[in-house]
Design an enzyme around this catalytic site. Structure first.
Site, PDB file in Angstrom:
ATOM      1  N   ASP A 188       0.846  -1.187   0.000  1.00 11.66           N
ATOM      2  CA  ASP A 188       0.000   0.000   0.000  1.00 11.66           C
ATOM      3  C   ASP A 188       0.884   1.240   0.000  1.00 11.66           C
ATOM      4  O   ASP A 188       1.769   1.390   0.852  1.00 11.66           O
ATOM      5  CB  ASP A 188      -0.900   0.017   1.241  1.00 11.66           C
ATOM      6  CG  ASP A 188      -1.916  -1.121   1.245  1.00 11.66           C
ATOM      7  OD1 ASP A 188      -2.131  -1.731   0.182  1.00 11.66           O
ATOM      8  OD2 ASP A 188      -2.490  -1.388   2.315  1.00 11.66           O
ATOM      9  N   GLY A 200      -2.933  -6.076   1.272  1.00 12.00           N
ATOM     10  CA  GLY A 200      -3.570  -7.172   0.535  1.00 12.00           C
ATOM     11  C   GLY A 200      -4.438  -7.944   1.518  1.00 12.00           C
ATOM     12  O   GLY A 200      -3.991  -8.276   2.625  1.00 12.00           O
ATOM     13  N   THR A 223      -8.783   1.094   8.756  1.00  9.17           N
ATOM     14  CA  THR A 223      -8.226   0.255   7.699  1.00  9.17           C
ATOM     15  C   THR A 223      -7.820  -1.106   8.259  1.00  9.17           C
ATOM     16  O   THR A 223      -7.110  -1.187   9.259  1.00  9.17           O
ATOM     17  CB  THR A 223      -6.986   0.922   7.069  1.00  9.17           C
ATOM     18  OG1 THR A 223      -7.321   2.231   6.645  1.00  9.17           O
ATOM     19  CG2 THR A 223      -6.505   0.122   5.870  1.00  9.17           C
ATOM     20  N   ASP A 277     -10.299  -7.307   7.906  1.00 12.83           N
ATOM     21  CA  ASP A 277      -9.313  -8.384   7.748  1.00 12.83           C
ATOM     22  C   ASP A 277      -8.892  -8.933   9.106  1.00 12.83           C
ATOM     23  O   ASP A 277      -8.674 -10.138   9.260  1.00 12.83           O
ATOM     24  CB  ASP A 277      -8.097  -7.880   6.974  1.00 12.83           C
ATOM     25  CG  ASP A 277      -8.424  -7.575   5.524  1.00 12.83           C
ATOM     26  OD1 ASP A 277      -9.359  -8.187   4.983  1.00 12.83           O
ATOM     27  OD2 ASP A 277      -7.742  -6.719   4.933  1.00 12.83           O
TER      28      ASP A 277
END
Length: 300
Positions: free
Chosen positions: A13, A39, A241, A245
């Site tokens: 990123d 990712g 962010t 995940d």
């Protein structure tokens, strides 16, 4: 300690902070720049590893400095990278992120992630046989995800699919999924339903869908057909962010505890992750997670 197999993307990123977005043809001076390992596949692998799971990852990077750095970082997290292959003459996947105030604009270039093939999955069949649980996302080719679901089923392993980025999924693939982990928008896209029908979707698939809902925690339907909510944990958010995940990585790390307890641990881990910057920067260790839960009195 669960043996977790992650099939997915590995990105670098590239993040630039600016005061305002440039107009077409305009050059602006930025305020800051940073690179972060990312990712969705790599993020979920790191989250699971930090929480004590024994993680193996299947993926692809380019034959470049980013690829070498990303693979090395995963190794340093204790992740088995034997099945991360290098695609010659192909750049590693990247995400170019421009931040202006509270807004962002993102360009993702899949790079080597687009080269992850069904043949790569077949070659790594032994890792499916060895795993306790398999998780994948949708940042690599759909044919590759189908092959992963097939091998998980062949070896009688639960296949968890985080359907992001959102897309319509066919019934054949959905039938092979032990648990789907979308947010509300992704659920509607995956099943071809209006978002307002998420409750009905969960009730029609008891125990097969765990829908994340940000500050509202997560929802699922138990075996008796009763809608259940795992509430979120209150924290002061710095950077959201990677929260999704972290949730998915924690879910598979604690898969053996059953869906109610695994989802509780996942919500707590996701809450902790937003208190620090970067997708992987805030992902907690198992000790940090247990300390957090103890401070919360063990309940959301």
């Amino acid at each position: 300690m669960n043996k977790v197999l992650v099939v997915g993307s590995i990105n670098m990123d590239l993040v630039a902070q600016v005061g305002q977005y440039p107009r077409l043809g305009e050059t602006l001076l930025g305020q800051s720049f940073a690179t972060y390992h990312g990712g969705k596949g790599a993020n979920q692998a790191v989250a699971a590893a930090r929480l004590g799971a024994q993680v193996t990852m299947i993926g692809r990077v380019g034959d470049d400095a980013f690829g070498r750095e990303l693979t090395s970082a995963l190794k340093n997290e204790g992740i088995n990278t034997d099945w991360i292959k290098v695609s010659p003459a192909t750049a590693s996947g990247i995400a170019m992120i421009t931040l202006a105030g509270s807004d962002n604009a993102i360009i993702v270039v899949p790079g080597a992630n687009a080269c992850l093939s069904p043949a790569d999955i077949e070659a790594a069949e032994s890792s499916f046989a060895d795993a306790d649980v398999v998780i994948a996302q949708l940042e690599t080719p759909l044919a590759t995800i189908r092959k992963a679901a097939e091998l998980a089923q062949r070896h009688h392993k639960p296949f968890i699919l985080n359907p992001a980025p959102a897309m319509r999924l066919d019934d054949a693939l959905l039938d092979q999924v032990a648990l789907l982990t979308p947010n509300e928008f992704e659920l509607g896209m995956a099943l071809g339903l209006p978002e307002s029908e998420w409750r009905q979707a969960l009730q029609q698939s008891p125990g097969k869908i765990l829908m994340t809902a940000g500050s509202d925690g997560a929802w699922y339907c138990d075996a008796a057909g009763v809608l259940q909510q795992q509430r979120s944990f209150k924290v002061t958010a710095l950077d959201t962010t990677g929260a999704g995940d972290t949730f998915n990585g924690a879910l598979v790390a604690f898969w053996d505890l059953g869906l109610p307890e695994a989802s509780r641990m996942a919500c707590a881990a996701a809450a902790l992750s937003v208190t620090k910057a970067g997708a992987q920067g805030g992902m907690p260790s198992k000790a940090q997670l247990l300390d957090f839960l103890a401070a919360q009195g063990g309940a959301a």
